[in-house]
Write a protein that holds these residues in place. Structure first.
Motif, mmCIF file in Angstrom:
data_model
loop_
_atom_site.group_PDB
_atom_site.id
_atom_site.type_symbol
_atom_site.label_atom_id
_atom_site.label_comp_id
_atom_site.label_asym_id
_atom_site.label_seq_id
_atom_site.Cartn_x
_atom_site.Cartn_y
_atom_site.Cartn_z
ATOM 1 N N ALA A 397 0.804 -1.245 -0.100
ATOM 2 C CA ALA A 397 0.073 -0.030 -0.013
ATOM 3 C C ALA A 397 1.017 1.246 0.036
ATOM 4 C CB ALA A 397 -0.894 -0.118 1.333
ATOM 5 N N SER A 398 0.292 2.514 -0.248
ATOM 6 C CA SER A 398 1.035 3.637 -0.271
ATOM 7 C C SER A 398 1.558 3.816 1.063
ATOM 8 C CB SER A 398 0.140 4.563 -0.587
ATOM 9 O OG SER A 398 -0.346 4.801 -1.849
ATOM 10 N N GLY A 399 2.840 4.058 1.252
ATOM 11 C CA GLY A 399 3.364 4.560 2.343
ATOM 12 C C GLY A 399 4.241 3.177 3.166
ATOM 13 N N ALA A 400 3.959 2.058 2.398
ATOM 14 C CA ALA A 400 4.512 0.676 2.998
ATOM 15 C C ALA A 400 6.139 0.708 2.881
ATOM 16 C CB ALA A 400 4.020 -0.511 2.084
ATOM 17 N N GLY A 401 6.779 1.516 2.029
ATOM 18 C CA GLY A 401 8.126 1.786 2.212
ATOM 19 C C GLY A 401 9.007 1.330 0.862
ATOM 20 N N LYS A 402 7.831 1.112 -0.365
ATOM 21 C CA LYS A 402 8.676 0.500 -1.617
ATOM 22 C C LYS A 402 9.691 1.659 -2.188
ATOM 23 C CE LYS A 402 4.533 0.679 -3.560
ATOM 24 N NZ LYS A 402 3.711 1.061 -2.395
ATOM 25 N N SER A 403 9.266 2.960 -2.187
ATOM 26 C CA SER A 403 9.985 4.049 -2.603
ATOM 27 C C SER A 403 11.099 4.131 -1.966
ATOM 28 C CB SER A 403 9.243 5.212 -2.976
ATOM 29 O OG SER A 403 8.290 4.947 -4.212
ATOM 30 N N THR A 404 11.202 4.162 -0.650
ATOM 31 C CA THR A 404 12.250 4.263 0.536
ATOM 32 C C THR A 404 13.311 3.346 0.140
ATOM 33 O OG1 THR A 404 10.650 5.012 1.797
ATOM 34 C CG2 THR A 404 12.884 4.378 2.619
ATOM 35 N N VAL A 405 12.895 2.018 -0.303
ATOM 36 C CA VAL A 405 13.870 1.013 -0.677
ATOM 37 C C VAL A 405 14.852 1.540 -1.667
ATOM 38 C CG1 VAL A 405 14.202 -1.503 -1.610
ATOM 39 C CG2 VAL A 405 12.564 -0.874 0.532
ATOM 40 N N VAL A 406 13.883 1.952 -2.768
ATOM 41 C CA VAL A 406 14.680 2.571 -3.976
ATOM 42 C C VAL A 406 15.567 3.633 -3.677
ATOM 43 C CG1 VAL A 406 14.466 3.269 -6.494
ATOM 44 C CG2 VAL A 406 13.073 1.589 -5.483
ATOM 45 N N SER A 407 15.176 4.677 -2.863
ATOM 46 C CA SER A 407 15.815 5.712 -2.542
ATOM 47 C C SER A 407 17.253 5.605 -2.030
ATOM 48 C CB SER A 407 14.963 6.909 -1.825
ATOM 49 O OG SER A 407 13.901 7.100 -2.568
ATOM 50 N N LEU A 408 17.173 4.804 -0.922
ATOM 51 C CA LEU A 408 18.283 4.012 -0.124
ATOM 52 C C LEU A 408 19.186 3.463 -1.092
ATOM 53 C CD1 LEU A 408 16.564 2.908 3.133
ATOM 54 C CD2 LEU A 408 17.960 5.102 2.804
ATOM 55 N N LEU A 409 18.793 2.684 -2.120
ATOM 56 C CA LEU A 409 19.675 1.993 -2.934
ATOM 57 C C LEU A 409 20.415 2.933 -3.587
ATOM 58 C CD1 LEU A 409 20.770 -0.455 -4.613
ATOM 59 C CD2 LEU A 409 18.521 -0.318 -6.155
ATOM 60 N N LEU A 410 19.846 4.084 -4.172
ATOM 61 C CA LEU A 410 20.283 5.109 -4.991
ATOM 62 C C LEU A 410 21.223 5.949 -4.040
ATOM 63 C CD1 LEU A 410 17.647 5.669 -7.498
ATOM 64 C CD2 LEU A 410 19.773 4.885 -8.132
ATOM 65 N N ARG A 411 21.023 5.963 -2.685
ATOM 66 C CA ARG A 411 21.823 6.588 -1.845
ATOM 67 C C ARG A 411 21.438 7.953 -1.924
ATOM 68 N NH1 ARG A 411 27.931 7.488 -0.642
ATOM 69 N NH2 ARG A 411 27.918 7.934 1.849
ATOM 70 N N LEU A 412 20.167 8.398 -2.159
ATOM 71 C CA LEU A 412 19.471 9.725 -2.178
ATOM 72 C C LEU A 412 19.361 10.053 -0.559
ATOM 73 C CD1 LEU A 412 16.639 9.279 -4.887
ATOM 74 C CD2 LEU A 412 19.022 10.466 -5.226
ATOM 75 N N TYR A 413 19.286 9.076 0.086
ATOM 76 C CA TYR A 413 19.221 9.277 1.450
ATOM 77 C C TYR A 413 20.270 8.288 1.998
ATOM 78 C CZ TYR A 413 14.805 11.639 0.700
ATOM 79 O OH TYR A 413 13.858 12.360 0.276
ATOM 80 N N GLU A 414 20.838 8.790 3.307
ATOM 81 C CA GLU A 414 21.787 7.713 3.818
ATOM 82 C C GLU A 414 21.161 6.703 4.879
ATOM 83 O OE1 GLU A 414 24.833 6.894 2.992
ATOM 84 O OE2 GLU A 414 26.122 8.432 3.570
ATOM 85 N N VAL A 415 21.458 5.452 4.640
ATOM 86 C CA VAL A 415 20.882 4.394 5.504
ATOM 87 C C VAL A 415 21.360 4.701 7.038
ATOM 88 C CG1 VAL A 415 21.312 1.970 6.178
ATOM 89 C CG2 VAL A 415 21.012 2.560 3.791
ATOM 90 N N GLU A 416 20.328 4.620 7.904
ATOM 91 C CA GLU A 416 20.487 4.894 9.314
ATOM 92 C C GLU A 416 21.015 3.546 10.206
ATOM 93 O OE1 GLU A 416 16.758 6.175 10.285
ATOM 94 O OE2 GLU A 416 16.917 8.250 9.144
ATOM 95 N N GLN A 417 20.604 2.592 9.856
ATOM 96 C CA GLN A 417 21.148 1.217 10.314
ATOM 97 C C GLN A 417 21.238 0.278 9.357
ATOM 98 O OE1 GLN A 417 19.377 0.205 13.965
ATOM 99 N NE2 GLN A 417 18.624 1.859 14.513
ATOM 100 N N GLY A 418 22.327 -0.759 9.279
ATOM 101 C CA GLY A 418 22.342 -1.639 8.291
ATOM 102 C C GLY A 418 23.119 -1.172 7.280
ATOM 103 N N ARG A 419 23.013 -1.979 6.082
ATOM 104 C CA ARG A 419 23.947 -1.634 4.790
ATOM 105 C C ARG A 419 23.389 -2.364 3.634
ATOM 106 N NH1 ARG A 419 29.442 -4.922 4.745
ATOM 107 N NH2 ARG A 419 28.566 -7.133 4.937
ATOM 108 N N ILE A 420 23.895 -1.822 2.419
ATOM 109 C CA ILE A 420 23.306 -2.072 1.145
ATOM 110 C C ILE A 420 24.681 -2.420 0.403
ATOM 111 C CG2 ILE A 420 21.994 -1.477 -0.871
ATOM 112 C CD1 ILE A 420 20.387 0.269 0.780
#
Length: 615
Positions: A397-420
């Protein structure tokens, strides 16, 4: 172009990169922005200072003539005066014109055309390095205006300091020496006047600077409001909110008007004080010289020199006042620009980061926790392995985190915990440019430049040939409609401009050009974030067939609300509130009768059928 002229222009490289990030404090920032221009600025100051001293030579020349005539007679012209005449010809017809031409040249040829691009290119380069969060928290129009404002203001400060400040300093310093050669009491008048002038500047300048910064801030708020309205003019018209937006602009304009009035009152008072001081100097210095003449310690030439120097300084007083206000106004605008543009980058490359990614595009997300810097977590302990060449669909659903996964992969935002990891390498061990060059992206909100269709597609790979661009457009079902394009200047086909943000295209046309751009890039990882959401069924079917070819051999992450577009993926990942709740093929997930099956049922008619039965 002569060798001397080339050397002259080579004193400053207008596009030289800066060393490191811009400092937050004013003067360190100025040094950062102007670093590399020291030779050009030094030459300018030296030439301007020499030009200022020449004013005193002109005044002395007049004094020599008057004293010579007072001591001589009317019997000869050349014989008693030939040294002074010869000096006058050389100085006024050769030396002085060359000095002032050089003064104008270093300011208008060397500094003006080079400092502005030097500062702006450095600010623009730093601004481009900011994270997406930075741009989401501000207006694009406001950011661009701040960069232009800061670059122009710093350029003006340097040229005004050189053109007026150093020139006036030379005139004043030389005047002190000239007055000292006549009588120390005349020197005292100039020293007292200089002290009063200094204290006036010291009192008013900080206040001018503060009110200037407040005015600049209010002006940029007006700009931001107008840019925000015009950027969303379609919504303004559809909701009939012309009056509403006009009132919002008027509120910002009223704030600007008040700040401008406060600045105007202070600057007017400052000008009055400076003009009073400017009138004091010629009055008291000429009276002082006259008194010395009556006492027999000054000559008529001394009175003339004193009058010319004092009058020249008095005339400069008004100009210095205007320039002082301008300089500190600009310093206020520079500080205002620093506050917006100079914050440190949220995402930076490690010093030893690799400049190229190697591999086939295997991806690994390890225990990712992310909340956009806030308290509401967008992703909870997300772990996911994607094999090289595997096709993954992300559903939720909207807000489930799908686009966030992509944004983190592209490093548009920095991962706060964990790593890719990409092919076993932490994405933080790659430069941002290297990482993003290995990933092609087509987003739901497509980015279009106000450039030609050819340039927009070629943005995927700038060294691509025209034939390669045309082929990518055909594979994205964009070629035929591009041939029909025509802009307001008569350019057609691939040469036609698409308008700001591609406003001259339909949503489907924009996405087809974005698809062509991604096809042309040909990266090992392909991300499709609602890539076909704006297409009708017929065009979507064409592009799905093209995508089937494009996806061959690539790692694919596809986000789609229309589940039919990802049903053929190797694996479908279902997200709910930032967690992976289901994973498997389309058939497996339907058999589980879980969240994915409910999504599918709703989109395939089951939901409507149940609703009709209930009625």
């Amino acid at each position: 172009m002569t060798a001397a002229y080339r050397w002259f222009l080579s004193l400053i490289d207008p596009f030289a990169p800066a060393d490191g990030a811009p400092p937050q404090a004013l003067w360190p920032f100025v040094r950062w922005a102007l670093n590399g221009a020291q030779k050009a600025i030094g030459l300018t100051l030296a030439v301007t200072f020499t030009a200022g001293l020449s004013e005193l030579v002109a005044a002395s020349f007049t004094g020599w003539i008057i004293d010579g005539t007072a001591a001589g007679n009317h019997a000869g012209f050349w014989e008693p005066f030939w040294p002074v005449i010869l000096f006058g010809v050389v100085f006024f017809l050769i030396v002085r014109p060359i000095l002032f031409a050089a003064d104008a040249g270093v300011t208008s040829i060397l500094l003006g055309p080079h400092l502005f691009p030097l500062v702006l290119s450095r600010l623009n380069r730093h601004t481009l390095g900011h994270s997406m969060r930075y741009f989401e928290n501000d207006f694009a129009g406001r950011i661009s205006q701040k960069a232009l404002q800061t670059s122009r203001a710093l350029t003006d400060v340097v040229t005004e300091v050189a053109d007026v400040g150093v020139y006036s300093l030379a005139v004043f310093g030389g005047s002190l020496l000239l007055m000292a050669s006549i009588d120390s009491r005349l020197l005292l008048i100039f020293v007292i006047w200089g002290a009063l002038y200094f204290f006036a500047l010291r009192h008013f300048i900080p206040r001018v600077k503060l009110r200037s910064a407040a005015r600049a801030g209010a002006r940029t708020q007006v700009t931001g409001q107008i840019v925000d309205t015009l950027s969303n003019v379609a919504a303004v018209k559809l909701f009939a909110h012309n009056t509403f937006e006009d009132r919002a602009t008027l509120r910002e304009l009223e704030t600007f008007r008040r700040r401008a009035l406060e600045f105007g009152v202070l600057s007017s008072t400052f000008r009055m004080v400076l003009m009073t001081l400017g009138g004091m100097l010629p009055l008291f210095s000429i009276l002082g010289a006259l008194y010395l003449w009556t006492a027999g310690t000054a000559t008529p030439g001394d009175i003339t020199m004193t009058a010319m120097v004092a009058t020249r300084l008095s005339q400069l007083t008004n100009r210095i006042g205007r320039v002082a206000i301008s300089i500190y106004t600009n310093l206020g605008e520079i500080q205002d620009g620093i506050d917006t543009l100079a914050p440190a980058h949220e995402i930076t490359d490690r010093p030893d980061a690799a400049t190229a990614a190697a591999g086939q595009g295997a991806l690994r997300f390890e225990h990712i926790q992310f909340a956009y810097g806030g308290k509401v977590t967008a992703l909870h302990d997300l772990s996911l392995d994607i094999r090289a060449g595997e096709k993954i669909g992300l559903v939720g659903a909207s807000g489930a985190g799908k686009s966030t996964v992509v944004s983190l992969l592209l490093r548009l935002y920095e991962v706060e915990q964990g790593r890719i990891l990409v092919d076993g390498t932490d994405i933080r061990d790659l430069t941002q440019e290297a990482l993003r060059q290995s990933i092609s992206v087509v987003r739901q909100e497509t980015s279009m430049f106000n450039r030609s269709a050819l340039d927009n597609i070629r943005y995927g790979r700038p060294d691509a040939t025209d034939a390669e661009v045309f082929d990518a457009a055909r594979r994205a079902s964009a070629h035929d409609f591009i041939l029909t394009l025509q802009d307001h200047k008569g350019r057609s086909g691939y040469d036609a401009r698409l308008g700001e943000r591609g406003v001259k295209l339909s949503g489907g046309q924009r996405q087809r050009i974005a698809l062509a751009r991604a096809i042309l890039k040909d990266a090992p990882v392909l991300v499709l974030d609602e890539a076909t959401s704006a297409l009708d069924s017929e065009v979507e079917a064409e592009i799905q067939a093209a995508l089937a070819q494009v996806m061959q051999g690539k790692t694919v992450i596809a986000i789609a609300h229309r589940l039919s577009t990802i049903a053929q993926m190797d694996r479908i990942i279902v997200l709910d509130q930032g967690r992976i709740v289901e994973a498997g093929s389309h058939a497996d997930l339907l058999a589980r009768k879980g969240l994915y099956a409910r999504f599918w049922d709703r989109q395939s008619g089951g939901f409507l059928g149940a609703q009709a039965a209930a009625e």
